[in-house]
Motif scaffolding. Structure first.
Motif, short mmCIF file in Angstrom:
data_model
loop_
_atom_site.label_atom_id
_atom_site.label_comp_id
_atom_site.label_asym_id
_atom_site.label_seq_id
_atom_site.Cartn_x
_atom_site.Cartn_y
_atom_site.Cartn_z
N PHE A 168 0.81 -1.22 0.00
CA PHE A 168 0.00 0.00 0.00
C PHE A 168 0.84 1.27 0.00
CE2 PHE A 168 -2.90 -3.22 1.57
CZ PHE A 168 -4.08 -2.88 0.94
N PHE A 297 -3.02 -5.41 -6.81
CA PHE A 297 -2.77 -6.09 -5.54
C PHE A 297 -2.48 -7.56 -5.75
CE2 PHE A 297 -5.60 -2.90 -3.34
CZ PHE A 297 -4.55 -2.32 -2.66
N PHE A 336 -10.25 -6.93 0.79
CA PHE A 336 -10.03 -5.64 0.13
C PHE A 336 -11.29 -5.23 -0.62
CE2 PHE A 336 -5.16 -6.45 -0.30
CZ PHE A 336 -5.05 -6.32 1.07
N GLY A 340 -12.77 -2.00 0.85
CA GLY A 340 -12.55 -0.87 -0.04
C GLY A 340 -13.79 -0.42 -0.76
N SER A 344 -15.36 3.39 0.55
CA SER A 344 -15.10 4.51 -0.37
C SER A 344 -16.38 4.94 -1.07
CB SER A 344 -14.09 4.12 -1.45
OG SER A 344 -12.97 3.59 -0.84
N MET A 398 -15.63 12.74 5.91
CA MET A 398 -15.34 11.60 6.80
C MET A 398 -15.49 11.99 8.28
SD MET A 398 -12.32 9.51 4.89
CE MET A 398 -11.10 10.78 5.13
N THR A 403 -16.86 6.38 8.56
CA THR A 403 -17.25 5.09 7.97
C THR A 403 -17.62 4.06 9.03
OG1 THR A 403 -15.91 5.55 6.10
CG2 THR A 403 -16.41 3.26 6.46
N LEU A 407 -14.51 2.26 16.71
CA LEU A 407 -13.40 1.30 16.52
C LEU A 407 -13.52 0.25 17.61
CD1 LEU A 407 -10.39 3.77 16.14
CD2 LEU A 407 -11.75 2.71 14.31
N PHE A 470 -9.89 6.81 9.81
CA PHE A 470 -9.20 5.58 9.40
C PHE A 470 -8.70 4.80 10.62
CE2 PHE A 470 -8.66 8.16 5.49
CZ PHE A 470 -9.24 7.28 4.59
N GLY A 479 -5.54 0.39 4.09
CA GLY A 479 -5.83 0.81 2.71
C GLY A 479 -6.21 2.28 2.61
N GLY A 483 -8.05 4.04 -0.45
CA GLY A 483 -9.42 4.50 -0.24
C GLY A 483 -9.57 5.97 -0.60
N GLN A 486 -9.23 6.45 -4.54
CA GLN A 486 -10.40 6.11 -5.37
C GLN A 486 -11.57 7.02 -5.07
OE1 GLN A 486 -11.93 2.15 -5.25
NE2 GLN A 486 -12.01 2.01 -3.05
#
Ligand code: HEM
Length: 537
Positions: A168, A297, A336, A340, A344, A398, A403, A407, A470, A479, A483, A486
């Motif tokens: 990455f 990848f 992924f 991903g 995204s 974000m 997202t 955590l 993140f 990623g 992310g 894209q």
């Protein structure tokens, strides 16, 4: 005490079985009485055992939101089933004066770390105590989930993470960039075909993101703009539908309501597993046989399989004891795809929605995109990195729509907090990103969409560990570069050529999906109007 009670129940049960077998019980009434007493005893044991879970935090001197049978700290099933960010938010504001506190998710005790300093301890400084996520130990009988980086634990996670990190780097993202542009062409044609009518932007960016991730993780050109029902999309849909199926819900409920642990042997439908495994092994065999290499990848995973390690551009070659075989490769490609794709595409959807409602921000962004493209002559990797305002807009999206609502970590080595609170091995920990990123003490006027919070000047004032889209520490999103890239390419493709506007079909305010453990996503389509701002290119 509870054990004694259980043993007593066991002896009673034996006694009743003997009675039956000796045929000393004859009448229906006697049998009925015995069955009723057994049911009552079992219910009492069950209730007492379940209730005993709710003293977990008291025993450790950790403040907690009390729990009761069966929903734990949630007042009802409906409270539990709303978007997880909202339910955790209620707890967050109930316990304003505590840097951390406990609550009960049905019978599971969970600690919420809300003070940025405590979060720093957990994510970074004392990471070795909290290396695992809550989902660990997924069965080997389900290789697509068992070998995923997201769910691996301890040293196995560490070894695989070390191996995968070099895949990455920014150099490798730059090498993959042409694949992003190929897929952006598909999105561009889709948008031009809808000019003058309304567009479900959620669906449009989802197709673009699917194409990028399939191209990079599986080496597949899916072109979902033309062929939305590609078999890989179907496999993903089957996987998600299985997770949502009545069968699995029933088993999960049984596990959560049972006072004992019930092991699971698989979450992935066998048909999906067979499809992904075959896809990976056929592609690998084809590439190896025909000596085909591609900047994606899968190619990097093939190198890891054959050489054992990849060169990190910044560091020495990394060698760790974790064999990369076809099962491990398939699990990462599958991860992924999910990690991903949904992340995204939902960031792009939320961003386009906010831009439609904030035309001044949208125009400023369009001006920047057009100016930077003019300087570079086309959309290049460097041009994307030079779009500073785009970065601010994405960062604010974000913040407002993280997202993951929280955590997750699990304590693997007992830990004592600076104020004496004892965290035990096995304790689950949540870091409530939604609440932190909507807390007015960290982000004033939190409902306002304001990219200026992330200007070079203002970004410095953000308190560390209050902005975690993140995640953070050694286990943060691997990623994130991919992310962001894209997401930005998708937004550039839309905003460069089109003005996006709300219409009478746009749901304002938008609603977030309720499934408490899902990522943050909006319910239903996001319908916007597109007006071209430049001739078709
Ligand atoms: C905008 C896009 C994305 C967002 C917002 C995002 C967010 C996150 C978050 C919040 C976590 C948890 C981190 C933590 O626990 O501290 C995570 C983990 C992870 N993400 Fe992402 N992600 C994105 C894109 C991607 C992409 C494109 C990939 C792969 C190609 C990816 C792969 C992963 C993996 C493998 C993990 C687990 C890392 C580990 O346990 O070592 N993510 N992501």
């Amino acid at each position: 005490m509870i054990r004694l009670f259980d043993n007593w129940l066991y002896l009673n049960t034996l006694f009743f079985i003997q009675l039956f077998s000796l045929k000393q019980v004859h009448t229906f009434n006697e049998m009925f009485a015995i069955i009723i007493s057994l049911v009552v005893i079992a219910a009492v044991v069950y209730y007492r055992r379940y209730r005993s879970f709710y003293s977990h935090w008291d025993k450790r001197g950790i403040p907690a939101i009390p729990g009761s049978v069966p929903w734990g700290s949630y007042s009802s099933r409906s409270h539990m089933r709303q978007y997880q960010g909202f339910s955790l938010d209620k707890f967050y504001y109930k316990m304003t004066n505590h840097p951390y506190f406990g609550f009960y998710d049905m019978r599971s005790p969970i600690l919420i770390a809300k003070d940025p300093e405590v979060i720093r301890l957990i994510l970074t400084k004392e990471f070795s105590h909290f290396i695992d996520r809550t989902y660990t130990g997924l069965p080997k009988t389900d290789p697509l989930l068992h070998y995923q980086l997201f769910s691996l634990s301890g040293n196995k996670w560490r070894a695989l993470r070390t191996k995968l990190t070099p895949t990455f780097t920014s150099g490798r993202m730059k090498a993959m960039f042409p694949l992003f542009l190929d897929c952006a062409q598909g999105l561009n044609s889709l948008l031009w075909s809808r000019v003058g009518s309304i567009v479900d932007v959620k669906d449009a960016v989802a197709r673009f993101t699917t194409d990028v991730i399939c191209s990079c993780a599986f080496g597949l050109q899916t072109n979902t703009v033309v062929e939305p029902n590609h078999p890989l999309r179907k496999a993903a849909a089957d996987f998600l539908a299985f997770g949502d199926s009545l069968y699995l819900k029933f088993r999960l409920l049984l596990t959560l309501l049972s006072p004992f642990r019930i092991p699971f042997n698989r979450f992935t439908p066998k048909s999906v597993e067979d499809y992904i495994m075959k896809l990976i092994s056929d592609t690998v065999e084809y590439r190896e046989k025909n000596k085909i290499t591609r900047n994606d990848f899968l190619e990097l995973l093939i190198q890891l399989k054959n050489k054992g390690s990849l060169k990190d551009e910044r560091k020495e070659e990394v060698e760790e004891n974790f064999e990369i075989n076809l099962d491990v490769m398939a699990a990462q490609s599958f991860l992924f795809f999910f990690a991903g794709y949904e992340t995204s595409s939902s960031v792009q959807t939320f961003c386009l929605y906010e831009l439609a409602l904030n035309q001044d921000i949208q125009q400023k962004l369009r001006n920047e995109i057009q100016e930077v493209i003019k300087i570079h002559g086309e959309v290049t990797y460097q041009a994307v990195n030079d779009m500073k305002y785009l970065h601010m807009v994405v960062s604010e999206t974000m913040r407002k729509y993280p997202t993951l609502p929280a955590l997750m970590r699990r304590c693997v080595i007992p830990f004592t907090m600076p104020d004496g609170g004892k965290i035990q091995k096995g304790d689950q920990i949540f870091i409530p990103i939604w609440s932190l990123q909507h807390d007015p003490q960290y982000f004033p006027d939190p409902e306002k969409f304001d990219p200026e919070r992330f200007s070079q000047e203002n970004e410095r004032n953000i308190i560390p560990y209050t902005y975690l889209p993140f995640g953070g520490g050694p286990r943060m999103c691997i990623g994130n570069r991919f992310g962001l890239l894209q997401t930005k390419v998708g937004l550039i493709t839309v905003i460069r050529n089109f003005q996006v506007l709300p219409c009478d079909k746009t749901s304002i305010p938008l609603k977030l999906v309720k499934n408490s453990n899902n990522i943050t996503a909006c319910e239903g389509p996001i319908i916007l109007k597109l007006i071209p701002t430049a001739p078709e290119n």
